[in-house]
Scaffold this active site. Sequence first.
Site, PDB file in Angstrom:
ATOM      1  N   GLY A  96     -57.233   4.664  18.978  1.00 21.57           N
ATOM      2  CA  GLY A  96     -57.128   4.750  20.305  1.00 21.57           C
ATOM      3  C   GLY A  96     -56.885   5.565  21.278  1.00 21.57           C
TER       4      GLY A  96
ATOM      5  N   ALA B  63     -53.949  22.803  23.859  1.00 22.97           N
ATOM      6  CA  ALA B  63     -53.211  23.905  22.617  1.00 22.97           C
ATOM      7  C   ALA B  63     -53.995  23.844  21.970  1.00 22.97           C
ATOM      8  CB  ALA B  63     -52.149  22.548  22.465  1.00 22.97           C
TER       9      ALA B  63
ATOM     10  N   VAL C 132     -57.345  24.569  21.584  1.00 26.17           N
ATOM     11  CA  VAL C 132     -58.415  25.301  21.963  1.00 26.17           C
ATOM     12  C   VAL C 132     -58.373  26.454  23.000  1.00 26.17           C
ATOM     13  CG1 VAL C 132     -60.114  25.402  24.042  1.00 26.17           C
ATOM     14  CG2 VAL C 132     -59.974  23.221  23.380  1.00 26.17           C
TER      15      VAL C 132
ATOM     16  N   ARG D 207     -64.128   4.170  17.908  1.00 25.88           N
ATOM     17  CA  ARG D 207     -63.851   3.766  16.512  1.00 25.88           C
ATOM     18  C   ARG D 207     -64.460   3.833  15.706  1.00 25.88           C
ATOM     19  NH1 ARG D 207     -59.782   0.459  19.164  1.00 25.88           N
ATOM     20  NH2 ARG D 207     -57.561   1.110  18.212  1.00 25.88           N
TER      21      ARG D 207
ATOM     22  N   GLY E 228     -54.777   8.324  15.292  1.00 21.81           N
ATOM     23  CA  GLY E 228     -53.940   7.804  14.561  1.00 21.81           C
ATOM     24  C   GLY E 228     -54.076   8.020  12.428  1.00 21.81           C
ATOM     25  N   ASP E 229     -53.606   7.047  11.926  1.00 23.76           N
ATOM     26  CA  ASP E 229     -53.751   6.748  10.744  1.00 23.76           C
ATOM     27  C   ASP E 229     -54.877   6.073   9.430  1.00 23.76           C
ATOM     28  OD1 ASP E 229     -52.838   4.054  10.899  1.00 23.76           O
ATOM     29  OD2 ASP E 229     -52.558   4.024   8.670  1.00 23.76           O
TER      30      ASP E 229
ATOM     31  N   SER F 159     -57.680   7.216  11.768  1.00 26.52           N
ATOM     32  CA  SER F 159     -58.833   8.592  11.649  1.00 26.52           C
ATOM     33  C   SER F 159     -58.560   9.674  11.148  1.00 26.52           C
ATOM     34  CB  SER F 159     -58.225   9.036  13.191  1.00 26.52           C
ATOM     35  OG  SER F 159     -58.399   8.277  14.172  1.00 26.52           O
TER      36      SER F 159
ATOM     37  N   THR G 145     -51.027   8.833  19.198  1.00 22.58           N
ATOM     38  CA  THR G 145     -51.646   6.929  18.981  1.00 22.58           C
ATOM     39  C   THR G 145     -49.655   6.518  20.273  1.00 22.58           C
ATOM     40  OG1 THR G 145     -50.951   4.267  18.311  1.00 22.58           O
ATOM     41  CG2 THR G 145     -50.172   6.767  16.939  1.00 22.58           C
TER      42      THR G 145
ATOM     43  N   ASP H 138     -48.038   3.589  19.539  1.00 22.14           N
ATOM     44  CA  ASP H 138     -47.346   2.938  18.295  1.00 22.14           C
ATOM     45  C   ASP H 138     -46.248   3.693  17.674  1.00 22.14           C
ATOM     46  OD1 ASP H 138     -49.544   0.659  19.123  1.00 22.14           O
ATOM     47  OD2 ASP H 138     -50.404   1.361  17.349  1.00 22.14           O
TER      48      ASP H 138
ATOM     49  N   ASP I  69     -46.511   4.438  14.504  1.00 19.57           N
ATOM     50  CA  ASP I  69     -46.120   4.195  13.477  1.00 19.57           C
ATOM     51  C   ASP I  69     -47.067   4.621  12.135  1.00 19.57           C
ATOM     52  OD1 ASP I  69     -48.862   4.082  13.824  1.00 19.57           O
ATOM     53  OD2 ASP I  69     -49.910   2.244  14.003  1.00 19.57           O
TER      54      ASP I  69
ATOM     55  N   ARG J  76     -35.277 -16.165  37.098  1.00 20.06           N
ATOM     56  CA  ARG J  76     -36.130 -16.556  36.259  1.00 20.06           C
ATOM     57  C   ARG J  76     -36.421 -16.257  34.653  1.00 20.06           C
ATOM     58  NH1 ARG J  76     -41.369 -16.980  39.351  1.00 20.06           N
ATOM     59  NH2 ARG J  76     -41.758 -18.782  39.999  1.00 20.06           N
TER      60      ARG J  76
ATOM     61  N   ARG K  43     -49.437  -2.944  18.587  1.00 19.01           N
ATOM     62  CA  ARG K  43     -51.108  -3.535  17.055  1.00 19.01           C
ATOM     63  C   ARG K  43     -49.463  -3.980  15.797  1.00 19.01           C
ATOM     64  NH1 ARG K  43     -55.472  -2.348  16.356  1.00 19.01           N
ATOM     65  NH2 ARG K  43     -55.580  -0.058  17.879  1.00 19.01           N
TER      66      ARG K  43
ATOM     67  N   GLY L 259     -32.867  -3.521  29.163  1.00 19.83           N
ATOM     68  CA  GLY L 259     -31.060  -4.225  29.218  1.00 19.83           C
ATOM     69  C   GLY L 259     -32.016  -5.945  28.391  1.00 19.83           C
TER      70      GLY L 259
ATOM     71  N   MET M 270     -28.726 -16.925  34.806  1.00 19.15           N
ATOM     72  CA  MET M 270     -29.910 -16.952  34.147  1.00 19.15           C
ATOM     73  C   MET M 270     -31.294 -16.356  34.590  1.00 19.15           C
ATOM     74  SD  MET M 270     -29.104 -20.356  35.439  1.00 19.15           S
ATOM     75  CE  MET M 270     -30.732 -21.308  35.440  1.00 19.15           C
TER      76      MET M 270
ATOM     77  N   ARG N  11     -51.412   2.406  27.464  1.00 17.94           N
ATOM     78  CA  ARG N  11     -52.457   3.599  27.418  1.00 17.94           C
ATOM     79  C   ARG N  11     -52.622   4.160  28.585  1.00 17.94           C
ATOM     80  NH1 ARG N  11     -55.622   0.787  22.742  1.00 17.94           N
ATOM     81  NH2 ARG N  11     -57.173   2.239  23.409  1.00 17.94           N
TER      82      ARG N  11
HETATM   83  O1  F6P Z   1     -53.426   1.410  18.517  1.00 16.84           O
HETATM   84  C1  F6P Z   1     -52.779   1.523  19.673  1.00 16.84           C
HETATM   85  C2  F6P Z   1     -53.084   0.459  20.765  1.00 16.84           C
HETATM   86  O2  F6P Z   1     -53.674   0.411  21.903  1.00 16.84           O
HETATM   87  C3  F6P Z   1     -52.070  -0.884  20.001  1.00 16.84           C
HETATM   88  O3  F6P Z   1     -51.086  -0.447  20.365  1.00 16.84           O
HETATM   89  C4  F6P Z   1     -53.497  -2.556  20.575  1.00 16.84           C
HETATM   90  O4  F6P Z   1     -53.139  -3.516  19.412  1.00 16.84           O
HETATM   91  C5  F6P Z   1     -54.838  -1.461  20.593  1.00 16.84           C
HETATM   92  O5  F6P Z   1     -54.313  -0.330  20.023  1.00 16.84           O
HETATM   93  C6  F6P Z   1     -55.678  -2.260  21.143  1.00 16.84           C
HETATM   94  O6  F6P Z   1     -56.295  -1.791  20.915  1.00 16.84           O
HETATM   95  P1  F6P Z   1     -57.674  -1.871  21.903  1.00 16.84           P
HETATM   96  O7  F6P Z   1     -57.667  -0.597  23.127  1.00 16.84           O
HETATM   97  O8  F6P Z   1     -58.910  -1.846  20.713  1.00 16.84           O
HETATM   98  O9  F6P Z   1     -58.262  -3.050  22.198  1.00 16.84           O
END
Ligand code: F6P
Length: 326
Positions: free
Chosen positions: A14, A25, A27, A75, A105-106, A108, A129, A131, A133, A166, A175, A189, A218, A259
Amino acid sequence: MKKVNNIAVLTSGGDAPGMNAAIRAVVRTGLYHHLNVFGVMYGYKGMLTGEIFPMESKSVANIIQRGGTVLKTARCKEFYEADGRKKAYENLKKFGIDGLVVIGGDGSFKGAQKFSQEFDIPCIGLPGTIDKDIAGSDFTIGFDTAVNTAVEAIDKIRDTADAHDRLFIIEVMGRDAGYIALHSGIATGAEHILMPERKTDIDDVINDLMANERRQKMVNLIVVAEGDEFGGANEVARHVKERMPQLDTRVCILGHIQRGGSPTCIDRLIASRMGYAAVDALMEGTHNVMIGIVNNKIQYTPLDKAVKAKQKIDPEWFKIVKILAS
Ligand code: F6P
Protein backbone atom coordinates in the site's frame (compact mmCIF):
# COMPACT_ATOMS: atom_id res chain seq x y z
CA MET A 1 35.62 1.25 -0.90
CA LYS A 2 32.00 1.24 -1.98
CA LYS A 3 30.40 -2.21 -2.19
CA VAL A 4 27.76 -1.33 -4.80
CA ASN A 5 27.75 0.53 -8.12
CA ASN A 6 24.24 0.25 -9.49
CA ILE A 7 21.33 0.43 -7.09
CA ALA A 8 17.58 0.26 -7.66
CA VAL A 9 14.67 1.58 -5.63
CA LEU A 10 11.03 0.48 -5.60
CA THR A 11 7.85 1.01 -3.60
CA SER A 12 5.71 -1.99 -2.73
CA GLY A 13 2.41 -2.77 -0.99
CA GLY A 14 0.00 0.00 0.00
CA ASP A 15 1.27 3.50 -0.77
CA ALA A 16 2.01 5.87 2.10
CA PRO A 17 2.59 9.65 2.13
CA GLY A 18 6.34 10.28 2.28
CA MET A 19 7.28 7.46 -0.09
CA ASN A 20 8.21 10.08 -2.70
CA ALA A 21 10.46 11.86 -0.21
CA ALA A 22 12.18 8.51 0.45
CA ILE A 23 12.65 7.80 -3.27
CA ARG A 24 14.12 11.27 -3.71
CA ALA A 25 16.55 10.73 -0.84
CA VAL A 26 17.72 7.37 -2.22
CA VAL A 27 18.20 8.76 -5.74
CA ARG A 28 20.01 11.94 -4.72
CA THR A 29 22.23 10.25 -2.11
CA GLY A 30 23.14 7.54 -4.64
CA LEU A 31 24.02 10.09 -7.30
CA TYR A 32 26.05 12.10 -4.78
CA HIS A 33 28.18 8.99 -4.25
CA HIS A 34 28.52 8.48 -8.04
CA LEU A 35 26.31 5.40 -8.09
CA ASN A 36 23.94 4.65 -10.95
CA VAL A 37 20.41 4.69 -9.60
CA PHE A 38 17.47 2.89 -11.22
CA GLY A 39 13.77 3.13 -10.51
CA VAL A 40 11.55 0.04 -10.66
CA MET A 41 7.90 0.64 -11.50
CA TYR A 42 5.03 -1.10 -9.68
CA GLY A 43 7.14 -2.73 -6.95
CA TYR A 44 8.20 -6.33 -7.44
CA LYS A 45 5.91 -6.56 -10.46
CA GLY A 46 8.23 -4.17 -12.34
CA MET A 47 11.19 -6.38 -11.48
CA LEU A 48 9.39 -9.25 -13.16
CA THR A 49 8.29 -7.29 -16.21
CA GLY A 50 11.55 -5.39 -16.52
CA GLU A 51 10.02 -1.94 -16.02
CA ILE A 52 13.32 -0.55 -14.79
CA PHE A 53 14.76 2.81 -15.81
CA PRO A 54 17.73 5.02 -14.91
CA MET A 55 16.96 7.95 -12.63
CA GLU A 56 18.66 11.31 -12.46
CA SER A 57 18.47 14.15 -10.02
CA LYS A 58 15.68 15.81 -11.96
CA SER A 59 13.61 12.59 -12.01
CA VAL A 60 12.85 13.33 -8.38
CA ALA A 61 12.43 17.10 -8.61
CA ASN A 62 9.21 18.51 -7.19
CA ILE A 63 8.05 15.30 -5.50
CA ILE A 64 9.02 15.73 -1.84
CA GLN A 65 5.65 17.32 -1.09
CA ARG A 66 3.53 14.82 -3.04
CA GLY A 67 1.54 11.89 -1.66
CA GLY A 68 1.34 8.53 -3.48
CA THR A 69 4.46 7.23 -5.20
CA VAL A 70 5.93 8.28 -8.54
CA LEU A 71 7.24 4.72 -8.93
CA LYS A 72 3.68 3.36 -8.49
CA THR A 73 3.10 0.35 -6.31
CA ALA A 74 1.51 -3.07 -6.41
CA ARG A 75 1.11 -6.26 -4.45
CA CYS A 76 2.73 -9.01 -6.55
CA LYS A 77 1.86 -12.67 -5.92
CA GLU A 78 4.25 -14.00 -8.57
CA PHE A 79 7.25 -12.68 -6.65
CA TYR A 80 6.38 -15.06 -3.81
CA GLU A 81 7.09 -18.01 -6.18
CA ALA A 82 10.68 -19.11 -6.80
CA ASP A 83 10.25 -18.79 -10.60
CA GLY A 84 9.04 -15.22 -10.22
CA ARG A 85 12.02 -14.24 -8.10
CA LYS A 86 14.42 -15.83 -10.62
CA LYS A 87 12.87 -13.80 -13.43
CA ALA A 88 13.17 -10.67 -11.29
CA TYR A 89 16.84 -11.41 -10.59
CA GLU A 90 17.60 -11.89 -14.29
CA ASN A 91 16.00 -8.54 -15.08
CA LEU A 92 18.01 -6.75 -12.39
CA LYS A 93 21.19 -8.37 -13.70
CA LYS A 94 20.49 -7.02 -17.21
CA PHE A 95 21.00 -3.57 -15.70
CA GLY A 96 23.96 -4.66 -13.57
CA ILE A 97 21.99 -3.84 -10.39
CA ASP A 98 23.87 -4.93 -7.29
CA GLY A 99 21.82 -3.36 -4.48
CA LEU A 100 18.10 -2.84 -3.90
CA VAL A 101 16.09 -0.48 -1.69
CA VAL A 102 12.54 -1.65 -0.97
CA ILE A 103 10.12 0.88 0.50
CA GLY A 104 7.08 -0.92 1.90
CA GLY A 105 5.56 -2.90 4.74
CA ASP A 106 6.40 -6.21 6.34
CA GLY A 107 4.94 -8.23 3.45
CA SER A 108 7.37 -6.49 1.11
CA PHE A 109 10.24 -7.20 3.50
CA LYS A 110 9.41 -10.91 3.53
CA GLY A 111 9.78 -10.89 -0.26
CA ALA A 112 13.06 -8.96 -0.04
CA GLN A 113 14.38 -11.36 2.60
CA LYS A 114 13.67 -14.42 0.46
CA PHE A 115 15.11 -12.76 -2.64
CA SER A 116 18.33 -11.76 -0.93
CA GLN A 117 18.79 -15.26 0.51
CA GLU A 118 18.56 -16.78 -2.96
CA PHE A 119 20.54 -14.25 -4.96
CA ASP A 120 23.61 -12.07 -4.47
CA ILE A 121 21.72 -8.77 -4.27
CA PRO A 122 21.68 -7.06 -0.87
CA CYS A 123 18.32 -5.53 -0.01
CA ILE A 124 17.64 -2.65 2.34
CA GLY A 125 14.07 -2.06 3.56
CA LEU A 126 12.50 1.27 4.48
CA PRO A 127 9.29 1.04 6.54
CA GLY A 128 6.61 2.67 4.40
CA THR A 129 3.10 2.11 5.74
CA ILE A 130 0.45 4.23 7.39
CA ASP A 131 -0.21 1.41 9.88
CA LYS A 132 2.97 1.81 12.02
CA ASP A 133 2.96 -1.92 12.61
CA ILE A 134 6.60 -2.83 11.99
CA ALA A 135 9.13 -3.79 14.66
CA GLY A 136 12.39 -1.84 14.64
CA SER A 137 11.14 1.71 14.14
CA ASP A 138 9.29 4.18 16.34
CA PHE A 139 7.61 5.59 13.25
CA THR A 140 6.88 4.39 9.76
CA ILE A 141 6.78 6.61 6.69
CA GLY A 142 3.17 7.75 6.22
CA PHE A 143 1.83 7.20 9.72
CA ASP A 144 2.09 10.81 10.86
CA THR A 145 0.32 12.10 7.77
CA ALA A 146 -2.43 9.49 8.04
CA VAL A 147 -3.01 10.31 11.69
CA ASN A 148 -3.14 14.03 10.96
CA THR A 149 -5.64 13.40 8.17
CA ALA A 150 -7.77 11.37 10.59
CA VAL A 151 -7.53 14.11 13.24
CA GLU A 152 -8.61 16.78 10.77
CA ALA A 153 -11.58 14.66 9.67
CA ILE A 154 -12.64 13.76 13.22
CA ASP A 155 -12.48 17.43 14.28
CA LYS A 156 -14.92 18.17 11.48
CA ILE A 157 -17.17 15.32 12.56
CA ARG A 158 -17.15 16.73 16.08
CA ASP A 159 -18.62 20.01 14.78
CA THR A 160 -21.61 18.31 13.24
CA ALA A 161 -21.93 15.85 16.16
CA ASP A 162 -22.09 18.82 18.49
CA ALA A 163 -24.71 20.60 16.39
CA HIS A 164 -27.03 17.58 16.54
CA ASP A 165 -26.12 16.05 19.91
CA ARG A 166 -25.05 12.85 18.21
CA LEU A 167 -22.89 9.86 18.93
CA PHE A 168 -20.40 9.28 16.11
CA ILE A 169 -18.60 5.99 15.65
CA ILE A 170 -15.64 6.62 13.39
CA GLU A 171 -13.62 3.87 11.75
CA VAL A 172 -9.99 4.46 10.87
CA MET A 173 -7.53 2.29 8.94
CA GLY A 174 -4.61 0.28 10.29
CA ARG A 175 -5.34 -3.25 9.07
CA ASP A 176 -4.71 -5.36 12.20
CA ALA A 177 -2.97 -2.57 14.12
CA GLY A 178 -4.67 0.11 16.19
CA TYR A 179 -2.11 2.92 16.24
CA ILE A 180 -4.00 5.27 13.94
CA ALA A 181 -7.05 4.80 16.19
CA LEU A 182 -5.07 5.30 19.39
CA HIS A 183 -3.23 8.43 18.30
CA SER A 184 -6.12 10.09 16.45
CA GLY A 185 -8.57 9.15 19.22
CA ILE A 186 -6.51 10.77 21.94
CA ALA A 187 -5.75 13.81 19.81
CA THR A 188 -9.45 14.43 19.14
CA GLY A 189 -10.69 13.75 22.65
CA ALA A 190 -12.63 10.59 21.82
CA GLU A 191 -14.60 9.00 24.67
CA HIS A 192 -13.58 5.49 23.61
CA ILE A 193 -10.95 3.95 21.39
CA LEU A 194 -11.43 0.39 20.21
CA MET A 195 -8.38 -1.37 18.84
CA PRO A 196 -7.23 -4.93 18.23
CA GLU A 197 -4.36 -4.76 20.73
CA ARG A 198 -6.77 -4.46 23.64
CA LYS A 199 -9.96 -6.33 24.51
CA THR A 200 -12.99 -4.10 24.88
CA ASP A 201 -15.94 -4.96 27.05
CA ILE A 202 -18.86 -3.55 25.07
CA ASP A 203 -20.87 -3.35 28.33
CA ASP A 204 -18.34 -0.86 29.67
CA VAL A 205 -18.80 1.29 26.58
CA ILE A 206 -22.60 1.14 26.85
CA ASN A 207 -22.54 1.87 30.60
CA ASP A 208 -20.36 4.87 29.95
CA LEU A 209 -22.67 6.15 27.23
CA MET A 210 -25.62 5.73 29.61
CA ALA A 211 -23.80 7.66 32.33
CA ASN A 212 -23.01 10.40 29.80
CA GLU A 213 -26.66 10.51 28.77
CA ARG A 214 -27.73 10.92 32.42
CA ARG A 215 -25.46 13.89 32.82
CA GLN A 216 -26.57 15.21 29.42
CA LYS A 217 -23.26 14.82 27.72
CA MET A 218 -24.71 14.19 24.31
CA VAL A 219 -21.67 14.47 22.07
CA ASN A 220 -19.70 11.28 22.11
CA LEU A 221 -17.00 10.13 19.75
CA ILE A 222 -15.88 6.53 19.52
CA VAL A 223 -12.86 5.81 17.34
CA VAL A 224 -12.67 2.24 16.08
CA ALA A 225 -9.70 0.62 14.35
CA GLU A 226 -10.84 -1.32 11.29
CA GLY A 227 -9.22 -4.47 12.72
CA ASP A 228 -10.94 -4.32 16.12
CA GLU A 229 -12.52 -7.44 17.59
CA PHE A 230 -16.10 -6.43 16.65
CA GLY A 231 -15.36 -6.08 12.94
CA GLY A 232 -15.40 -2.30 12.53
CA ALA A 233 -17.61 0.70 13.22
CA ASN A 234 -20.86 -0.66 11.75
CA GLU A 235 -20.77 -3.65 14.09
CA VAL A 236 -20.01 -1.46 17.10
CA ALA A 237 -22.93 0.76 16.09
CA ARG A 238 -25.20 -2.28 15.89
CA HIS A 239 -24.38 -3.19 19.50
CA VAL A 240 -24.97 0.39 20.69
CA LYS A 241 -28.24 0.80 18.77
CA GLU A 242 -29.60 -2.46 20.18
CA ARG A 243 -29.08 -1.26 23.73
CA MET A 244 -29.59 2.49 23.29
CA PRO A 245 -32.02 3.01 20.37
CA GLN A 246 -32.81 6.49 21.69
CA LEU A 247 -29.29 7.74 20.88
CA ASP A 248 -28.88 9.56 17.59
CA THR A 249 -25.99 7.46 16.30
CA ARG A 250 -24.03 7.82 13.07
CA VAL A 251 -21.14 5.88 11.57
CA CYS A 252 -18.34 7.39 9.50
CA ILE A 253 -15.68 5.25 7.83
CA LEU A 254 -12.74 7.45 6.89
CA GLY A 255 -11.21 4.97 4.42
CA HIS A 256 -8.56 5.77 1.83
CA ILE A 257 -8.40 9.52 2.43
CA GLN A 258 -5.99 8.44 5.17
CA ARG A 259 -3.57 7.13 2.54
CA GLY A 260 -3.36 10.29 0.45
CA GLY A 261 -2.30 13.90 0.73
CA SER A 262 0.87 15.86 1.12
CA PRO A 263 3.21 14.28 3.71
CA THR A 264 3.70 16.09 7.00
CA CYS A 265 7.06 17.53 7.97
CA ILE A 266 7.75 14.50 10.17
CA ASP A 267 7.08 12.05 7.34
CA ARG A 268 9.26 14.01 4.90
CA LEU A 269 12.00 14.18 7.50
CA ILE A 270 12.06 10.50 8.46
CA ALA A 271 11.74 9.49 4.79
CA SER A 272 14.72 11.68 3.89
CA ARG A 273 16.84 10.37 6.76
CA MET A 274 15.94 6.76 6.06
CA GLY A 275 16.54 7.07 2.30
CA TYR A 276 19.95 8.61 2.92
CA ALA A 277 20.81 5.88 5.47
CA ALA A 278 19.72 3.13 3.04
CA VAL A 279 22.35 4.17 0.50
CA ASP A 280 24.96 4.42 3.25
CA ALA A 281 24.10 0.90 4.37
CA LEU A 282 24.46 -0.52 0.84
CA MET A 283 27.77 1.29 0.34
CA GLU A 284 29.25 -0.06 3.53
CA GLY A 285 28.22 -3.60 2.55
CA THR A 286 25.36 -4.07 4.99
CA HIS A 287 23.01 -6.78 3.82
CA ASN A 288 19.32 -7.28 4.33
CA VAL A 289 18.31 -4.90 7.06
CA MET A 290 15.48 -2.49 7.54
CA ILE A 291 16.40 1.08 8.37
CA GLY A 292 14.37 2.30 11.32
CA ILE A 293 14.47 5.30 13.60
CA VAL A 294 14.48 4.49 17.31
CA ASN A 295 14.83 7.24 19.91
CA ASN A 296 15.61 9.60 17.03
CA LYS A 297 18.61 7.51 15.89
CA ILE A 298 18.99 5.40 12.79
CA GLN A 299 18.81 1.72 13.69
CA TYR A 300 19.29 -1.41 11.56
CA THR A 301 16.96 -4.38 12.10
CA PRO A 302 17.52 -7.64 10.16
CA LEU A 303 14.78 -7.96 7.55
CA ASP A 304 13.46 -11.18 9.08
CA LYS A 305 12.94 -9.38 12.41
CA ALA A 306 11.24 -6.37 10.81
CA VAL A 307 7.88 -8.06 10.99
CA LYS A 308 4.48 -7.00 12.17
CA ALA A 309 4.86 -5.73 15.69
CA LYS A 310 1.82 -6.57 17.75
CA GLN A 311 2.84 -4.71 20.85
CA LYS A 312 1.04 -4.59 24.14
CA ILE A 313 -0.24 -1.07 24.64
CA ASP A 314 0.68 0.48 27.97
CA PRO A 315 -2.60 0.70 30.00
CA GLU A 316 -1.66 4.27 30.83
CA TRP A 317 -2.77 5.33 27.33
CA PHE A 318 -6.31 4.18 28.14
CA LYS A 319 -6.25 5.81 31.54
CA ILE A 320 -5.49 9.05 29.71
CA VAL A 321 -8.45 8.48 27.36
CA LYS A 322 -10.81 7.85 30.27
CA ILE A 323 -9.66 10.72 32.47
CA LEU A 324 -9.54 13.31 29.71
CA ALA A 325 -12.93 12.39 28.29
CA SER A 326 -14.68 12.50 31.68
O1 F6P B 1 -1.59 -1.19 4.97
C1 F6P B 1 -2.14 0.05 4.64
C2 F6P B 1 -3.63 -0.05 4.50
O2 F6P B 1 -4.14 1.22 4.15
C3 F6P B 1 -4.37 -0.62 5.70
O3 F6P B 1 -4.53 0.32 6.73
C4 F6P B 1 -5.66 -1.07 5.07
O4 F6P B 1 -6.25 -2.12 5.80
C5 F6P B 1 -5.20 -1.58 3.72
O5 F6P B 1 -3.95 -0.95 3.45
C6 F6P B 1 -6.16 -1.29 2.58
O6 F6P B 1 -5.64 -1.89 1.44
P1 F6P B 1 -6.21 -1.61 0.00
O7 F6P B 1 -5.79 -0.24 -0.42
O8 F6P B 1 -5.59 -2.67 -0.84
O9 F6P B 1 -7.70 -1.71 0.09
